[in-house]
Design a protein around this motif. Structure first.
Motif, PDB file in Angstrom:
ATOM      1  N   VAL A  23      21.392 126.506 -16.603  1.00  0.00           N
ATOM      2  CA  VAL A  23      21.848 126.199 -15.334  1.00  0.00           C
ATOM      3  C   VAL A  23      22.165 125.011 -15.172  1.00  0.00           C
ATOM      4  CG1 VAL A  23      21.037 126.094 -12.994  1.00  0.00           C
ATOM      5  CG2 VAL A  23      20.263 128.033 -14.611  1.00  0.00           C
ATOM      6  N   GLY A  24      23.560 124.757 -14.408  1.00  0.00           N
ATOM      7  CA  GLY A  24      24.085 123.517 -14.251  1.00  0.00           C
ATOM      8  C   GLY A  24      25.259 123.183 -15.298  1.00  0.00           C
ATOM      9  N   ARG A  25      25.611 123.968 -15.871  1.00  0.00           N
ATOM     10  CA  ARG A  25      26.795 124.034 -17.093  1.00  0.00           C
ATOM     11  C   ARG A  25      28.092 123.677 -16.141  1.00  0.00           C
ATOM     12  NH1 ARG A  25      27.017 122.748 -22.404  1.00  0.00           N
ATOM     13  NH2 ARG A  25      24.890 123.374 -22.459  1.00  0.00           N
ATOM     14  N   PHE A  26      28.888 122.752 -16.530  1.00  0.00           N
ATOM     15  CA  PHE A  26      30.108 122.678 -15.852  1.00  0.00           C
ATOM     16  C   PHE A  26      31.024 123.536 -16.281  1.00  0.00           C
ATOM     17  CE2 PHE A  26      34.594 121.191 -16.296  1.00  0.00           C
ATOM     18  CZ  PHE A  26      34.660 120.587 -15.051  1.00  0.00           C
ATOM     19  N   LYS A  68      29.763 124.816 -11.133  1.00  0.00           N
ATOM     20  CA  LYS A  68      28.805 124.622 -12.238  1.00  0.00           C
ATOM     21  C   LYS A  68      28.069 126.162 -12.258  1.00  0.00           C
ATOM     22  CE  LYS A  68      27.825 119.805 -12.143  1.00  0.00           C
ATOM     23  NZ  LYS A  68      27.045 118.917 -11.878  1.00  0.00           N
ATOM     24  N   THR A  69      27.411 126.658 -13.312  1.00  0.00           N
ATOM     25  CA  THR A  69      26.498 127.871 -13.244  1.00  0.00           C
ATOM     26  C   THR A  69      25.244 127.372 -12.315  1.00  0.00           C
ATOM     27  OG1 THR A  69      25.316 127.096 -15.343  1.00  0.00           O
ATOM     28  CG2 THR A  69      27.246 128.494 -15.470  1.00  0.00           C
ATOM     29  N   ASN A  70      24.596 128.473 -11.719  1.00  0.00           N
ATOM     30  CA  ASN A  70      23.508 128.401 -11.037  1.00  0.00           C
ATOM     31  C   ASN A  70      22.361 129.471 -11.682  1.00  0.00           C
ATOM     32  OD1 ASN A  70      21.782 127.384  -8.787  1.00  0.00           O
ATOM     33  ND2 ASN A  70      22.379 129.149  -7.539  1.00  0.00           N
TER      34      ASN A  70
END
Length: 81
Positions: A23-26, A68-70
């Motif tokens: 999670v949090g990937r740009f 970003k991914t959640n």
């Protein structure tokens, strides 16, 4: 007066990402501008939930448009968003 609509720099944004990343990937950045003056030209980004969601799979920075991914994405569960 807030009489001008914001316009995105692209009509469609497409991003690609590998599955199973943390999670949090740009993913990318969306960008819009508004021809109004003063505070009426300020842009705030939002990804609303759909009626079938209780959590977004993606987050967008409200002021910078960074997406970003959640959630951890799994292609076997869903192949595109």
């Amino acid at each position: 007066i807030n009489d001008m609509r914001p316009e995105f720099s692209q009509k469609v944004y497409t991003f690609e990402i590998e599955e199973q990343l943390p999670v949090g990937r740009f993913l990318g950045i969306v960008s819009a501008s508004d021809k109004d003056a003063g505070i009426n030209k300020d842009i705030f980004y939002l990804l609303p939930l759909t009626s079938t969601q209780n959590k977004n799979n993606f987050l967008v920075g409200t002021q910078d448009g960074v997406i970003k991914t959640n959630a951890i994405l799994d292609r076997e569960v869903k192949d595109s968003y």
